[in-house]
Design a protein around this motif. Structure first.
Motif, PDB file in Angstrom:
ATOM      1  N   ASN A   1       8.596  27.993   3.441  1.00  0.00           N
ATOM      2  CA  ASN A   1       8.707  28.271   2.144  1.00  0.00           C
ATOM      3  C   ASN A   1      10.059  28.632   1.892  1.00  0.00           C
ATOM      4  OD1 ASN A   1       9.226  30.757   3.483  1.00  0.00           O
ATOM      5  ND2 ASN A   1       7.768  31.939   2.405  1.00  0.00           N
ATOM      6  N   ALA A   2      11.168  28.025   2.406  1.00  0.00           N
ATOM      7  CA  ALA A   2      12.625  28.120   2.171  1.00  0.00           C
ATOM      8  C   ALA A   2      12.952  27.772   0.766  1.00  0.00           C
ATOM      9  CB  ALA A   2      13.429  27.522   3.101  1.00  0.00           C
ATOM     10  N   LYS A   3      13.772  28.506   0.230  1.00  0.00           N
ATOM     11  CA  LYS A   3      14.100  28.098  -1.215  1.00  0.00           C
ATOM     12  C   LYS A   3      15.756  28.013  -1.089  1.00  0.00           C
ATOM     13  CE  LYS A   3      10.189  28.444  -2.945  1.00  0.00           C
ATOM     14  NZ  LYS A   3       9.370  27.234  -3.424  1.00  0.00           N
ATOM     15  N   VAL A   4      16.269  27.055  -2.040  1.00  0.00           N
ATOM     16  CA  VAL A   4      17.864  26.848  -2.128  1.00  0.00           C
ATOM     17  C   VAL A   4      17.999  28.008  -2.938  1.00  0.00           C
ATOM     18  CG1 VAL A   4      19.739  25.277  -2.706  1.00  0.00           C
ATOM     19  CG2 VAL A   4      17.586  24.501  -1.790  1.00  0.00           C
ATOM     20  N   CYS A   5      19.257  28.715  -2.517  1.00  0.00           N
ATOM     21  CA  CYS A   5      19.948  29.435  -3.519  1.00  0.00           C
ATOM     22  C   CYS A   5      21.201  29.060  -4.199  1.00  0.00           C
ATOM     23  CB  CYS A   5      20.300  30.866  -2.553  1.00  0.00           C
ATOM     24  SG  CYS A   5      18.873  31.551  -1.910  1.00  0.00           S
ATOM     25  N   SER A   6      21.830  28.353  -3.485  1.00  0.00           N
ATOM     26  CA  SER A   6      23.040  27.569  -3.916  1.00  0.00           C
ATOM     27  C   SER A   6      23.359  26.484  -3.056  1.00  0.00           C
ATOM     28  CB  SER A   6      24.260  28.634  -4.031  1.00  0.00           C
ATOM     29  OG  SER A   6      24.479  29.141  -2.734  1.00  0.00           O
ATOM     30  N   ALA A   7      24.474  25.814  -3.455  1.00  0.00           N
ATOM     31  CA  ALA A   7      24.966  24.540  -2.693  1.00  0.00           C
ATOM     32  C   ALA A   7      26.326  24.181  -3.092  1.00  0.00           C
ATOM     33  CB  ALA A   7      24.135  23.527  -2.876  1.00  0.00           C
ATOM     34  N   TRP A   8      26.949  23.605  -2.260  1.00  0.00           N
ATOM     35  CA  TRP A   8      28.159  22.754  -2.497  1.00  0.00           C
ATOM     36  C   TRP A   8      28.385  21.391  -1.733  1.00  0.00           C
ATOM     37  CZ3 TRP A   8      28.213  26.859   0.911  1.00  0.00           C
ATOM     38  CH2 TRP A   8      28.873  26.540   2.173  1.00  0.00           C
ATOM     39  N   SER A   9      29.274  20.480  -2.162  1.00  0.00           N
ATOM     40  CA  SER A   9      29.595  19.504  -1.418  1.00  0.00           C
ATOM     41  C   SER A   9      31.045  19.142  -1.213  1.00  0.00           C
ATOM     42  CB  SER A   9      29.108  18.341  -2.176  1.00  0.00           C
ATOM     43  OG  SER A   9      29.783  18.088  -3.492  1.00  0.00           O
ATOM     44  N   GLY A  10      31.177  18.614  -0.125  1.00  0.00           N
ATOM     45  CA  GLY A  10      32.863  18.354   0.349  1.00  0.00           C
ATOM     46  C   GLY A  10      33.006  17.152   0.963  1.00  0.00           C
ATOM     47  N   TYR A  11      34.293  16.331   0.966  1.00  0.00           N
ATOM     48  CA  TYR A  11      34.451  15.242   1.634  1.00  0.00           C
ATOM     49  C   TYR A  11      34.603  15.400   3.096  1.00  0.00           C
ATOM     50  CZ  TYR A  11      35.028  13.335  -3.084  1.00  0.00           C
ATOM     51  OH  TYR A  11      34.754  13.304  -4.568  1.00  0.00           O
ATOM     52  N   TYR A  12      34.140  14.285   3.902  1.00  0.00           N
ATOM     53  CA  TYR A  12      34.538  14.238   5.201  1.00  0.00           C
ATOM     54  C   TYR A  12      35.782  13.061   5.135  1.00  0.00           C
ATOM     55  CZ  TYR A  12      30.905  16.116   8.206  1.00  0.00           C
ATOM     56  OH  TYR A  12      30.163  17.022   8.905  1.00  0.00           O
ATOM     57  N   GLU A  13      36.360  13.068   6.104  1.00  0.00           N
ATOM     58  CA  GLU A  13      37.336  12.045   6.254  1.00  0.00           C
ATOM     59  C   GLU A  13      36.909  11.236   7.356  1.00  0.00           C
ATOM     60  OE1 GLU A  13      41.149  13.375   8.606  1.00  0.00           O
ATOM     61  OE2 GLU A  13      40.408  15.361   8.090  1.00  0.00           O
ATOM     62  N   PHE A  14      35.963  10.353   6.797  1.00  0.00           N
ATOM     63  CA  PHE A  14      35.011   9.512   7.774  1.00  0.00           C
ATOM     64  C   PHE A  14      35.981   8.365   8.264  1.00  0.00           C
ATOM     65  CE2 PHE A  14      31.577   6.932   8.915  1.00  0.00           C
ATOM     66  CZ  PHE A  14      30.668   7.712   9.350  1.00  0.00           C
ATOM     67  N   ASN A  15      35.897   8.385   9.610  1.00  0.00           N
ATOM     68  CA  ASN A  15      36.327   7.416  10.281  1.00  0.00           C
ATOM     69  C   ASN A  15      35.171   6.094  10.539  1.00  0.00           C
ATOM     70  OD1 ASN A  15      37.293   5.367  12.237  1.00  0.00           O
ATOM     71  ND2 ASN A  15      37.994   6.968  13.668  1.00  0.00           N
ATOM     72  N   THR A  16      35.186   5.046  10.012  1.00  0.00           N
ATOM     73  CA  THR A  16      34.021   4.155  10.093  1.00  0.00           C
ATOM     74  C   THR A  16      34.163   3.392  11.394  1.00  0.00           C
ATOM     75  OG1 THR A  16      35.356   2.294   8.764  1.00  0.00           O
ATOM     76  CG2 THR A  16      33.990   3.787   7.605  1.00  0.00           C
ATOM     77  N   PHE A  17      35.178   3.292  12.089  1.00  0.00           N
ATOM     78  CA  PHE A  17      35.200   2.671  13.391  1.00  0.00           C
ATOM     79  C   PHE A  17      34.444   3.457  14.674  1.00  0.00           C
ATOM     80  CE2 PHE A  17      37.641   1.422  17.335  1.00  0.00           C
ATOM     81  CZ  PHE A  17      37.318   0.408  17.345  1.00  0.00           C
TER      82      PHE A  17
END
Length: 535
Positions: free
Chosen positions: A449-465
């Motif tokens: 029964n977990a409820k979302v209180c807040s959220a955010w997002s950010g960028y990964y510096e993603f190495n596709t290799f």
């Protein structure tokens, strides 16, 4: 607010800079150009390269006149630090010095001096870039002039400040394990390194990796390697897991690995500010602006295999667009690209990925958006406040406690097909309902029964290799270093990477931890450094 450099040492360094510049053919200062302010959020496709050929330098200046002008400017700038000349008493000046050095109250304003020449320019002032600046200045002091270029001075959208701030040694590659072991030592003694006022609020509750029958052997091998290198964790059978963590569903679990020491999480903002302020107190200069282009010229004195004699193109000039709209040039001896998710764009400005021969291999780093959700549950038998950061084996869904109020942070890395758009940092709340909550509720029934209180997002510096950092000198350029592509591990690896890059520049080699296998060369020979424990 901190000074960009120590004012009473400015005369000496400016004179040294002037002497170094006497050998220049002409002054490289750039005529100011003003752009209208941009209010819209920057997207990757909005990046534009400014044609620096339109920025005509002024006529050559007489060396003696130039030296006199620089010394005069420095003397005028020093007046504001001398009691009586600025209308302040000695006590008032002492108070402002205290506020400046320790970030308390109103200190001296940051100096309005643009460094047109420097020894080292670091593109990116996040945890990695600021760590590099700290280590360079801590070791070289006044021997190097270090400039850090950061386009987001508030760090509102920086990957560093939007990360969960985890620290673990549960990796499968030796380099990653050793870098995190050093980070653990660094955080434990952070007041010795960065000052008594720095507190990153490290929470030593460990990591808990879980494995099914399919992954149990790999988890065992990883644990053996980690403990041999200095980590401290134990393997737990399903029964021992249930005894230690009664809230955990272990019906489909074959084995768990629990970090007993040196693992947990910390405050990324405090670490970043600690690095930055210490680097500034040692003389590093931070500039608010973005790198928009490089200038190239043929250098017949440098020979590169595969490049015809006399056709090597080098760069020692970076074109910078300040946050005020002005465009200026920085002449550097060495450039370090530590721009996080935007490092791939900087590499393109350096013709990496579009040039001939060695330059045909691109830097495989791009932004990837990741969501972090804060949830609260009223379910019975939920994890306690000292529970570890736990990773589900099938989905890589993770969660950990967030404070003492019964809140938890959670998230997961999506599959390639589910990667969200990086045009903005908007949060998709349906992603929690569809892709995270089912796995949380299965692994921890109290989260049903977990409820979302807040959220955010950010960028990964993603190495596709291979999703691991790229650290070291570029094989074509003699003065371009990379420290990027850490794919979510940058904040915990920042102390080791800063130390490593400083060693490469000051000593020409790694002297403590050998990160040669993480160099750009592996991209050219297509030999990925694959990590088995990606979260």
């Amino acid at each position: 607010m901190f000074l960009t450099r120590a004012p009473f040492r400015a005369l000496s360094r400016q004179f040294q800079q002037s002497v170094r510049c006497l050998c220049d053919k002409k002054d490289k200062d750039v005529k100011t150009t003003v752009w209208p302010p941009e209010n819209k959020e920057k997207r990757l496709e909005d990046w534009k390269v400014i044609d620096s050929t339109e920025l005509k330098p002024p006529p050559a200046e007489n060396p003696i006149t130039r030296t006199h002008r620089i010394l005069k400017d420095d003397i005028l700038r020093l007046k504001k630090y001398i009691p009586g000349l600025d209308g302040r008493t000695t006590r008032q000046n002492a108070t402002m010095w205290k506020h400046t050095l320790f970030g308390e109250g109103e200190g001296f304003p940051e100096e309005e001096f643009f460094p047109s020449h420097c020894d080292i320019v670091i593109i990116g002032g996040g945890a990695i870039g600021s760590s590099i600046a700290y280590y360079l200045k801590e070791r070289a002091r006044e021997g190097l002039r270090v400039v850090v270029l950061e386009q987001d001075k508030t760090y509102e959208k920086a990957s560093t400040t939007l990360s969960v701030g985890g620290l673990r040694q549960q990796f499968s590659l030796e380099e990653n394990i050793l870098m995190s072991l050093y980070a653990s030592d660094f955080l434990r003694n952070i007041k010795h390194y960065l000052g008594d006022h720095v507190n990153v609020n490290f929470v030593p509750h460990g990591y808990l990796f879980l494995a099914t029958e399919e992954g149990a052997e790999q988890l065992t091998q990883n644990s053996t390697l980690q403990n041999r290198l200095g980590a401290k964790n134990i393997l737990l059978t399903p029964k021992k897991l249930k005894d230690r963590f009664p809230w955990l569903n272990v019906n489909d679990i074959a084995l768990g690995c629990f970090g007993l020491e040196k693992e947990g999480w910390f405050d990324p903002w405090s670490l970043l500010m600690g690095f930055k302020h210490k680097a500034q107190s040692l003389g590093a200069e931070y500039i608010d602006g973005e790198a928009v282009n490089f200038e190239f010229e043929q250098n017949e004195h440098i020979q590169i295999q595969g490049v015809p004699s006399g056709e090597y193109n080098s760069t020692n000039n970076l074109i910078v667009k300040l946050n005020t709209g002005e465009v200026k040039r920085i002449t550097f001896a060495t450039c370090i690209v530590a721009a996080g998710a935007w490092s791939g764009h900087l590499a393109k400005l350096l013709k990496i990925g579009s040039g001939p021969g060695i330059l045909s291999v691109p830097l495989p780093v791009e932004p990837r958006k990741r969501y972090v959700y804060t949830i609260k549950s009223q379910g019975q038998n939920q994890p306690l406040f000292n529970s570890p950061l736990t990773i589900d084996p099938k989905s890589t869904t993770y969660f950990r406690c967030d404070g003492l109020g019964g809140n938890f942070l959670c998230g997961r890395s999506p599959s390639l097909e589910d990667e969200p758009s990086t045009e903005n940092l908007d949060v998709d709340y349906s992603y929690f309902d569809e892709m995270i909550w089912p796995h949380l509720a299965h692994r921890v029934p109290a989260f049903e029964n977990a409820k979302v209180c807040s959220a955010w997002s950010g960028y990964y510096e993603f190495n596709t290799f291979d999703e691991n950092g790229i650290v070291g000198l570029h094989p074509y350029y003699h003065n371009i270093y990379f420290a990027t592509g850490f794919s979510g591990h940058g904040i915990q690896q920042s102390p080791a990477v800063g130390r490593a890059i400083s060693e490469m520049i000051l000593h020409g080699e790694f002297t403590t931890l050998d990160l040669s296998r993480l160099g750009f060369d592996r991209l050219m020979v297509a030999e990925p450094m694959l990590e088995q424990n990606i979260v």
